[in-house]
Design a protein around this motif. Structure first.
Motif, PDB file in Angstrom:
ATOM      1  N   LYS A  23       0.856  -1.190   0.000  1.00 22.12           N
ATOM      2  CA  LYS A  23       0.000   0.000   0.000  1.00 22.12           C
ATOM      3  C   LYS A  23       0.886   1.230   0.000  1.00 22.12           C
ATOM      4  N   CYS A  24       0.646   2.127  -0.971  1.00 18.55           N
ATOM      5  CA  CYS A  24       1.474   3.316  -1.143  1.00 18.55           C
ATOM      6  C   CYS A  24       0.605   4.557  -1.001  1.00 18.55           C
ATOM      7  N   SER A  25       1.106   5.523  -0.267  1.00 18.12           N
ATOM      8  CA  SER A  25       0.417   6.800  -0.115  1.00 18.12           C
ATOM      9  C   SER A  25       0.824   7.717  -1.258  1.00 18.12           C
ATOM     10  N   ILE A  26      -0.143   8.365  -1.867  1.00 22.37           N
ATOM     11  CA  ILE A  26       0.143   9.275  -2.970  1.00 22.37           C
ATOM     12  C   ILE A  26       0.787  10.556  -2.464  1.00 22.37           C
ATOM     13  N   GLU A  30       4.646   7.141   1.728  1.00 20.73           N
ATOM     14  CA  GLU A  30       4.770   6.064   2.710  1.00 20.73           C
ATOM     15  C   GLU A  30       4.299   4.746   2.097  1.00 20.73           C
ATOM     16  N   GLN A  31       5.021   3.660   2.407  1.00 25.37           N
ATOM     17  CA  GLN A  31       4.672   2.341   1.890  1.00 25.37           C
ATOM     18  C   GLN A  31       4.534   1.365   3.052  1.00 25.37           C
ATOM     19  N   VAL A  32       3.479   0.552   2.993  1.00 27.85           N
ATOM     20  CA  VAL A  32       3.239  -0.463   4.016  1.00 27.85           C
ATOM     21  C   VAL A  32       3.020  -1.793   3.309  1.00 27.85           C
ATOM     22  N   LYS A  36      -3.765  -8.728   1.714  1.00 25.90           N
ATOM     23  CA  LYS A  36      -5.158  -8.377   1.485  1.00 25.90           C
ATOM     24  C   LYS A  36      -5.974  -9.654   1.360  1.00 25.90           C
ATOM     25  N   ASN A  37      -7.070  -9.715   2.091  1.00 24.08           N
ATOM     26  CA  ASN A  37      -7.956 -10.863   2.032  1.00 24.08           C
ATOM     27  C   ASN A  37      -8.675 -10.857   0.699  1.00 24.08           C
ATOM     28  N   LEU A  38      -8.630 -11.955  -0.025  1.00 24.91           N
ATOM     29  CA  LEU A  38      -9.232 -12.033  -1.351  1.00 24.91           C
ATOM     30  C   LEU A  38     -10.751 -12.025  -1.300  1.00 24.91           C
ATOM     31  N   HIS A  39     -11.343 -12.421  -0.185  1.00 24.32           N
ATOM     32  CA  HIS A  39     -12.795 -12.534  -0.089  1.00 24.32           C
ATOM     33  C   HIS A  39     -13.438 -11.270   0.481  1.00 24.32           C
ATOM     34  N   THR A  40     -12.823 -10.670   1.491  1.00 25.61           N
ATOM     35  CA  THR A  40     -13.418  -9.510   2.158  1.00 25.61           C
ATOM     36  C   THR A  40     -12.770  -8.194   1.762  1.00 25.61           C
ATOM     37  N   GLY A  41     -11.565  -8.237   1.240  1.00 22.83           N
ATOM     38  CA  GLY A  41     -10.848  -7.019   0.887  1.00 22.83           C
ATOM     39  C   GLY A  41     -10.152  -6.369   2.064  1.00 22.83           C
ATOM     40  N   ALA A  42     -10.168  -7.004   3.232  1.00 24.77           N
ATOM     41  CA  ALA A  42      -9.519  -6.461   4.426  1.00 24.77           C
ATOM     42  C   ALA A  42      -8.005  -6.510   4.256  1.00 24.77           C
ATOM     43  N   PHE A  43      -7.329  -5.466   4.734  1.00 26.72           N
ATOM     44  CA  PHE A  43      -5.873  -5.384   4.627  1.00 26.72           C
ATOM     45  C   PHE A  43      -5.257  -5.586   5.994  1.00 26.72           C
ATOM     46  N   ARG A  44      -4.264  -6.475   6.081  1.00 30.61           N
ATOM     47  CA  ARG A  44      -3.541  -6.746   7.323  1.00 30.61           C
ATOM     48  C   ARG A  44      -2.130  -6.209   7.171  1.00 30.61           C
ATOM     49  N   GLU A  45      -1.810  -5.143   7.911  1.00 26.97           N
ATOM     50  CA  GLU A  45      -0.484  -4.542   7.846  1.00 26.97           C
ATOM     51  C   GLU A  45       0.545  -5.437   8.513  1.00 26.97           C
ATOM     52  N   GLU A  46       1.715  -5.544   7.887  1.00 23.79           N
ATOM     53  CA  GLU A  46       2.795  -6.344   8.450  1.00 23.79           C
ATOM     54  C   GLU A  46       4.015  -5.501   8.776  1.00 23.79           C
ATOM     55  N   GLU A  47       4.399  -4.589   7.871  1.00 24.44           N
ATOM     56  CA  GLU A  47       5.663  -3.883   8.059  1.00 24.44           C
ATOM     57  C   GLU A  47       5.668  -2.565   7.280  1.00 24.44           C
ATOM     58  N   LEU A  48       6.211  -1.513   7.903  1.00 23.07           N
ATOM     59  CA  LEU A  48       6.447  -0.250   7.229  1.00 23.07           C
ATOM     60  C   LEU A  48       7.708  -0.397   6.381  1.00 23.07           C
ATOM     61  N   ILE A  49       7.625  -0.021   5.110  1.00 20.32           N
ATOM     62  CA  ILE A  49       8.751  -0.140   4.187  1.00 20.32           C
ATOM     63  C   ILE A  49       9.330   1.250   3.959  1.00 20.32           C
ATOM     64  N   ARG A  50      10.597   1.423   4.345  1.00 19.36           N
ATOM     65  CA  ARG A  50      11.243   2.727   4.203  1.00 19.36           C
ATOM     66  C   ARG A  50      12.217   2.789   3.040  1.00 19.36           C
ATOM     67  N   ASN A  51      12.671   1.625   2.545  1.00 18.41           N
ATOM     68  CA  ASN A  51      13.603   1.620   1.415  1.00 18.41           C
ATOM     69  C   ASN A  51      13.526   0.267   0.699  1.00 18.41           C
ATOM     70  N   ALA A  56      12.932  -5.826  -0.078  1.00 13.95           N
ATOM     71  CA  ALA A  56      13.561  -7.078  -0.496  1.00 13.95           C
ATOM     72  C   ALA A  56      13.579  -8.088   0.651  1.00 13.95           C
ATOM     73  N   ALA A  57      13.827  -7.613   1.872  1.00 18.59           N
ATOM     74  CA  ALA A  57      13.836  -8.506   3.039  1.00 18.59           C
ATOM     75  C   ALA A  57      12.442  -9.057   3.310  1.00 18.59           C
ATOM     76  N   PHE A  58      11.403  -8.234   3.139  1.00 14.24           N
ATOM     77  CA  PHE A  58      10.027  -8.684   3.334  1.00 14.24           C
ATOM     78  C   PHE A  58       9.670  -9.762   2.312  1.00 14.24           C
ATOM     79  N   LYS A  59      10.020  -9.512   1.057  1.00 14.71           N
ATOM     80  CA  LYS A  59       9.730 -10.492   0.005  1.00 14.71           C
ATOM     81  C   LYS A  59      10.461 -11.802   0.252  1.00 14.71           C
ATOM     82  N   LEU A  60      11.707 -11.720   0.678  1.00 23.26           N
ATOM     83  CA  LEU A  60      12.496 -12.912   0.960  1.00 23.26           C
ATOM     84  C   LEU A  60      11.908 -13.696   2.132  1.00 23.26           C
TER      85      LEU A  60
END
Length: 71
Positions: A23-26, A30-32, A36-51, A56-60
């Motif tokens: 999720k990116c703020s215009i 800011e990026q988080v 996202k739940n495929l059925h309800t559309g609810a978003f569960r935040e895991e980590e603030l991404i600063r760079n 890359a660490a989150f994806k890994l």
């Protein structure tokens, strides 16, 4: 006293019901990373991404190759 760091191991998520999303703020850029739940559309935040290194660490950690961006 001393805090232990979490071990950097692979984690899993329910791939049938959740998809990874960045999720990116215009207005302020800011990026988080989260899921996202495929059925309800609810978003569960895991980590603030600063760079790119943190992204890359989150994806890994979750074994993600590509993430969809939402604004």
């Amino acid at each position: 006293m001393f805090q232990k760091k979490k071990k950097a191991g692979t984690q899993t998520y329910d791939r049938e019901n959740w998809k990874p999303v960045l999720k990116c703020s215009i207005c302020n850029g800011e990026q988080v990373a989260g899921f996202k739940n495929l059925h309800t559309g609810a978003f569960r935040e895991e980590e603030l991404i600063r760079n790119e290194k943190e992204l890359a660490a989150f994806k890994l950690r979750y074994g993600i190759e590509e993430m969809e961006k939402e604004y």
